[in-house]
Structures are given as structure tokens and as C-alpha cells.
Design a protein around this motif. Structure first.
Motif, PDB file in Angstrom:
ATOM      1  N   GLY A  80      46.657  29.870  49.734  1.00 56.97           N
ATOM      2  CA  GLY A  80      47.522  30.854  50.351  1.00 56.97           C
ATOM      3  C   GLY A  80      46.775  32.066  50.865  1.00 56.97           C
ATOM      4  O   GLY A  80      47.318  33.178  50.856  1.00 56.97           O
ATOM      5  N   ARG A  94      45.385  38.316  52.869  1.00 59.97           N
ATOM      6  CA  ARG A  94      46.311  37.870  51.825  1.00 59.97           C
ATOM      7  C   ARG A  94      47.755  38.294  52.037  1.00 59.97           C
ATOM      8  O   ARG A  94      48.677  37.592  51.625  1.00 59.97           O
ATOM      9  CB  ARG A  94      45.844  38.416  50.471  1.00 59.97           C
ATOM     10  N   PHE A 121      53.039  27.036  49.152  1.00 59.18           N
ATOM     11  CA  PHE A 121      54.256  26.585  49.809  1.00 59.18           C
ATOM     12  C   PHE A 121      54.907  25.449  49.017  1.00 59.18           C
ATOM     13  O   PHE A 121      56.124  25.394  48.873  1.00 59.18           O
ATOM     14  CB  PHE A 121      53.947  26.123  51.229  1.00 59.18           C
ATOM     15  N   GLU A 170      44.045  33.520  54.093  1.00 58.24           N
ATOM     16  CA  GLU A 170      43.326  33.244  55.329  1.00 58.24           C
ATOM     17  C   GLU A 170      41.827  33.245  55.042  1.00 58.24           C
ATOM     18  O   GLU A 170      41.335  34.103  54.290  1.00 58.24           O
ATOM     19  CB  GLU A 170      43.643  34.305  56.381  1.00 58.24           C
ATOM     20  N   VAL A 211      55.240  35.826  53.327  1.00 56.22           N
ATOM     21  CA  VAL A 211      55.926  34.566  53.608  1.00 56.22           C
ATOM     22  C   VAL A 211      56.400  33.902  52.327  1.00 56.22           C
ATOM     23  O   VAL A 211      57.528  33.416  52.222  1.00 56.22           O
ATOM     24  CB  VAL A 211      54.993  33.614  54.389  1.00 56.22           C
ATOM     25  N   LEU A 212      55.520  33.884  51.312  1.00 54.56           N
ATOM     26  CA  LEU A 212      55.877  33.254  50.040  1.00 54.56           C
ATOM     27  C   LEU A 212      56.957  34.026  49.312  1.00 54.56           C
ATOM     28  O   LEU A 212      57.794  33.446  48.613  1.00 54.56           O
ATOM     29  CB  LEU A 212      54.627  33.134  49.165  1.00 54.56           C
ATOM     30  N   TRP A 250      50.448  35.929  53.933  1.00 53.40           N
ATOM     31  CA  TRP A 250      50.862  34.773  53.137  1.00 53.40           C
ATOM     32  C   TRP A 250      51.773  35.203  51.983  1.00 53.40           C
ATOM     33  O   TRP A 250      52.751  34.524  51.673  1.00 53.40           O
ATOM     34  CB  TRP A 250      49.636  34.038  52.596  1.00 53.40           C
ATOM     35  N   SER A 294      49.898  24.584  52.211  1.00 51.98           N
ATOM     36  CA  SER A 294      49.089  24.883  51.037  1.00 51.98           C
ATOM     37  C   SER A 294      49.898  24.842  49.756  1.00 51.98           C
ATOM     38  O   SER A 294      51.129  24.773  49.751  1.00 51.98           O
ATOM     39  CB  SER A 294      48.424  26.252  51.187  1.00 51.98           C
ATOM     40  N   VAL A 324      47.332  24.029  55.818  1.00 52.11           N
ATOM     41  CA  VAL A 324      48.367  25.029  56.072  1.00 52.11           C
ATOM     42  C   VAL A 324      49.554  24.782  55.146  1.00 52.11           C
ATOM     43  O   VAL A 324      50.226  25.709  54.708  1.00 52.11           O
ATOM     44  CB  VAL A 324      48.798  24.983  57.555  1.00 52.11           C
ATOM     45  N   ARG A 354      43.079  28.186  52.523  1.00 50.68           N
ATOM     46  CA  ARG A 354      44.477  28.017  52.910  1.00 50.68           C
ATOM     47  C   ARG A 354      45.294  27.307  51.841  1.00 50.68           C
ATOM     48  O   ARG A 354      46.490  27.547  51.708  1.00 50.68           O
ATOM     49  CB  ARG A 354      44.556  27.260  54.234  1.00 50.68           C
TER      50      ARG A 354
END
Length: 451
Positions: A267, A287, A428, A269, A293-294, A290, A425, A423, A264
Motif C-alpha cells: 500500500g 503513503r 485492498f 508508492e 483510499v484505504l 493509499w 495490493s 496495484v 505496492r
């Protein structure tokens, strides 16, 4: 390739896949025969799950159970779903209660009632009782099968109890001492063997370390390993013994938690199986969310660049240093987050230490910024102009200070709101620091250069 020519587990896996594809199951069995249980476990982890199920069926019953108990929880879950119902029920009945709960946590909820119905009433009650504890608590990872003694019993009487429980107890190397089911001490097998047989347990036992049944599994496992305990008694709210956590189960918990944290923080799971045994679609699935989201978070950086477009147009040389500055800020934040996350896991810091951690990270970030900023000032000043070098130097000082502070605070904030610190991570943190770093950069540039 003959079985005697196979030197590594990787070669054995490749050979077994080839033999299964050809339908040569006796040949595959011949390759399996000389392998030790740890090697078979590694081999099963490397194979696609359909081939792994075939390999498992080729094992003798007693050896199959040893292999199954040594597999990771994710691999167990996948393997169970690939086997026939009759095989699953028989296998489930042979497992210890704590291993059953590990397995059920990896299976769809609809499967649990079917498997539990195949158990005896006593085994079903033990397993169901553990399933009633919170998901991440030590109650779901302890063993409810143990042997105890009483402070007023003699060493001889305790040995009698141990011999009677040899086949059912999870371990006999550490024996909890209870009075009215409450833990009052522990006694090791070594201490029992070195004591006089007529000695009373109260004179031999030592002070116990215990964990409450609702306590976080990772915290309890960390305590067991920190104190090098062969078994940690698990108690309920009234200090009554309900189970034990053995050192091997503690190590397995920590291994799984550390694997999840490492994934995590990058980035990704965590994978349920080994990398080579995980299908491509699951690797993509672990992958892509994430990354999406990024990618959305990265639009902040684009918005900042758009806002300061006029500043860049007036002095295009500033654009050359954008990758350097956001990369340095991201790396600084990642270092701080990784350090604090590890300290949280080890119990070295808690959310109550937030001000101390913030103070330390501000100073660390400032010192790093001074060192890097001085270097950036000299290099940029010599290659371009000294006022450009001043912008780069001041920006590095500010960005490193902010990045270290944010990186150090995020894991503490996560723990305070009962979220896994991993989380929050590194990607982020990088995304956040990229946007704030660019704002700092262009504000300093406008001030110093008068743009």
C-alpha cells in the motif's frame, strides 16, 4: 574523524554532511578518495540531493561517469535536476543510449528536447528511436549498439568485426548472427575462441532466444535471466535485429520491478531513491494517498458493524472475536495474493489458468479454515460456550476459504485487464475481506444462535 578512521559508508555519509555544512569541500573530497565506486553510489543514495550534487562535483570526470551509470534511475533524475545545465549536457552525451532513456523517463518531459539537442546526430537518432517505443516495453531498455556476424563468415572474419566494435558495442560476449538483418542464431565469445579460425559461423552458432521490441520489459528480462543469457537479441515484428538486452540490464529491470511490486503490495508508492535519501515530504506523499483510499474502503467495515448492531447487542461476546476473524481473513488473502502475484511474475501461471488457480485456492483456504476453525472451536468453547465455539469455527472455515479465493483471483484479474497485479495490493484485499468476513460472521451467528 579522519578518512582513515572511517569504517563504513554510513560513517562516511555522516562525515561528508558535516564537512559540507562547514564548507570544508577539500575535507569532503579526502573522505571520498579512498571509497570504491559501489561505496560512492551507496553514499550518494544516502545523502540529501543537494549534498549528493556537491559530492558528485567533487569526483573526477571518469569516476563521476562510472558512479552516475551505477545509480538508480530515480537518483539519476534527482541528481540531474540538481546539477547545472552545462554539467548535465556533458554527462548526457557520455552515456549509452539505453542509459539515456532510463534517465529521460525519470525527468520532466520538457527537459528531454534540451538534452537531446546536445547530442551528435547519430546519438540523437539512436536515443530518439528508443523513446518511440511503448513506455514499459523492452525497446526502451535495450541497447541499440551491438556487433553482429553472418552465418557464412568465418571465425577469423568475425573476430575482425568484434575488434572493430570493441569501443562502441554494448557487449561482445554474445554475438547475434543475422542474415538480411534477421536473427538466425547467436554465437558466444567462448565458442568463437574454441573454434577453428577458418570454421564457418553457421557451424558454430546456436539457436537464438529473442524478444520482440514491444514486449513487456519485465517479461523479456525474466526470460534472459531464466535462460542465463549474457545478451538477448531484440527484434522487430519482422524478426529484424534492433537491439540487445544484456544480463546486467535485465537484472536492473527485475530489481526495479520487484521493488515496485513489494511497495505496492504494502500500500505504498515506490520510492525513486533510497529510504535515507528520500525527503520526508516524499515519504509522506508516497503513503498518504493509499491511506486515504484505504480509509474510505474501511467504511465498509463500519457499515457492516452498524447493520448488525442489534445482533451484537443481544450477545456482546461476539464483538471480542471480530479482530481475530478479520485479521485471519486478511492474512489468508494476503498470502494467496502474494503467492499468485509471484507466480505471475515468474510466468508459472497466466490469466488463462484462472479456474485452476481458483480451484487450488478454494481447497487451500478450506484446509486452512478447518485447521484454524477446529482450534477456534475448542478454545472458544472451553472459555465461553460451545455454541459460541461453533460460530467461531464455522466462520473461520468460511472466511479462510473466501479470503484465499479472492486473494488468488485479484492478481489474475489485474493481469487480464492489463493492470499491474501489485496495484491490487494486500491492503485492498484486507479491506475487502474485512467487510465480507464480518457479514459471514454475523450471518452464521444469527443462524447458529437464533438471534
Amino acid at each position: 574523524m579522519t578518512p582513515t578512521q572511517i569504517q563504513t559508508v554510513s560513517e562516511a555519509a555522516d562525515e561528508i554532511r558535516r564537512l559540507i555544512a562547514q564548507g570544508d569541500l577539500p575535507g569532503a573530497s579526502a573522505v571520498l578518495t579512498p571509497l570504491a565506486v559501489p561505496e560512492v553510489v551507496e553514499l550518494v543514495d544516502r545523502l540529501p540531493i543537494d549534498d549528493a550534487a556537491i559530492v558528485y562535483r567533487l569526483l573526477a570526470k571518469t569516476r563521476a561517469l562510472e558512479v552516475f551509470e551505477a545509480l538508480s534511475p530515480g537518483t539519476r533524475g534527482d541528481l540531474v535536476q540538481a546539477l547545472r545545465n552545462v554539467e548535465i549536457t556533458a554527462l548526457f552525451a557520455e552515456m549509452d543510449p539505453d542509459d539515456r532513456v532510463w534517465l529521460l523517463d525519470e525527468l520532466p518531459a520538457s527537459v528531454a528536447p534540451q538534452l537531446l539537442r546536445g547530442l551528435t546526430r547519430q546519438e540523437r537518432d539512436l536515443t530518439s528511436g528508443m523513446l518511440g517505443y511503448p513506455q514499459d516495453s523492452i525497446g526502451r531498455r535495450m541497447s541499440p549498439e551491438f556487433v553482429t556476424t553472418h552465418p557464412q563468415l568465418t571465425v577469423r572474419e568475425t573476430f575482425t568485426r568484434i575488434r572493430a566494435a570493441l569501443d562502441s558495442a554494448e557487449t561482445v560476449y554474445t554475438v547475434p548472427v543475422t542474415d538480411a538483418r534477421r536473427v538466425v542464431g547467436v554465437v558466444s565469445l567462448r565458442d568463437l575462441m574454441s573454434a577453428d579460425e577458418d570454421a564457418v559461423i553457421a557451424d558454430v552458432m546456436s539457436e537464438p532466444h529473442v524478444a520482440e521490441v514491444t514486449e513487456d520489459a519485465e517479461t523479456a528480462a525474466r526470460r534472459a535471466t531464466d535462460y542465463s543469457l549474457l545478451a538477448l537479441p531484440i527484434v522487430d515484428g519482422e524478426q529484424r535485429l534492433v537491439g540487445i538486452l544484456t544480463i546486467d540490464d535485465a537484472a536492473r529491470i527485475l530489481k526495479q520491478e520487484e521493488s515496485e511490486d513489494a511497495a505496492r503490495q504494502g500500500g505504498v508508492e515506490p520510492l525513486r531513491r533510497s529510504y535515507l535519501g528520500t525527503p520526508i515530504r516524499q515519504l509522506v506523499r508516497s503513503r498518504v494517498v493509499w491511506l486515504l483510499v484505504l480509509a474510505v474502503g474501511a467504511t465498509l467495515t463500519v457499515q457492516v458493524l452498524d447493520t448488525f448492531e442489534a445482533t451484537l447487542a443481544q450477545m456482546t461476546v461476539l464483538a471480542l472475536f471480530v479482530p481475530l476473524l478479520i485479521g485471519t481473513g486478511g492474512n489468508t488473502g494476503n498470502q494467496a495474493a502474494t503467492t499468485v502475484t509471484r507466480s505471475l511474475a515468474l510466468g508459472e501461471v497466466t490469466p488463462r489458468d484462472v479456474l485452476r488457480v481458483l480451484s487450488r485456492e478454494i481447497r487451500v483456504g478450506f484446509c486452512l479454515g478447518l485447521l484454524l476453525g477446529a482450534l477456534g472451536f475448542v478454545i472458544a468453547g472451553l472459555v465461553y460456550e460451545w455454541h459460541v465455539g461453533l460460530v467461531i469455527g464455522l466462520t473461520l472455515v468460511a472466511v479462510c476459504t473466501v479470503a484465499a479465493s479472492v486473494g488468488g483471483m485479484m492478481p489474475l484479474a489485474a493481469r487480464a485487464i492489463r493492470v499491474d497485479p501489485a496495484v491490487f495490493s494486500n491492503p485492498f484485499i484486507t479491506t475487502f475481506v474485512d467487510a465480507t468476513g464480518l457479514v459471514i460472521y454475523f450471518l452464521i451467528a444469527k443462524t447458529v444462535l437464533g438471534l
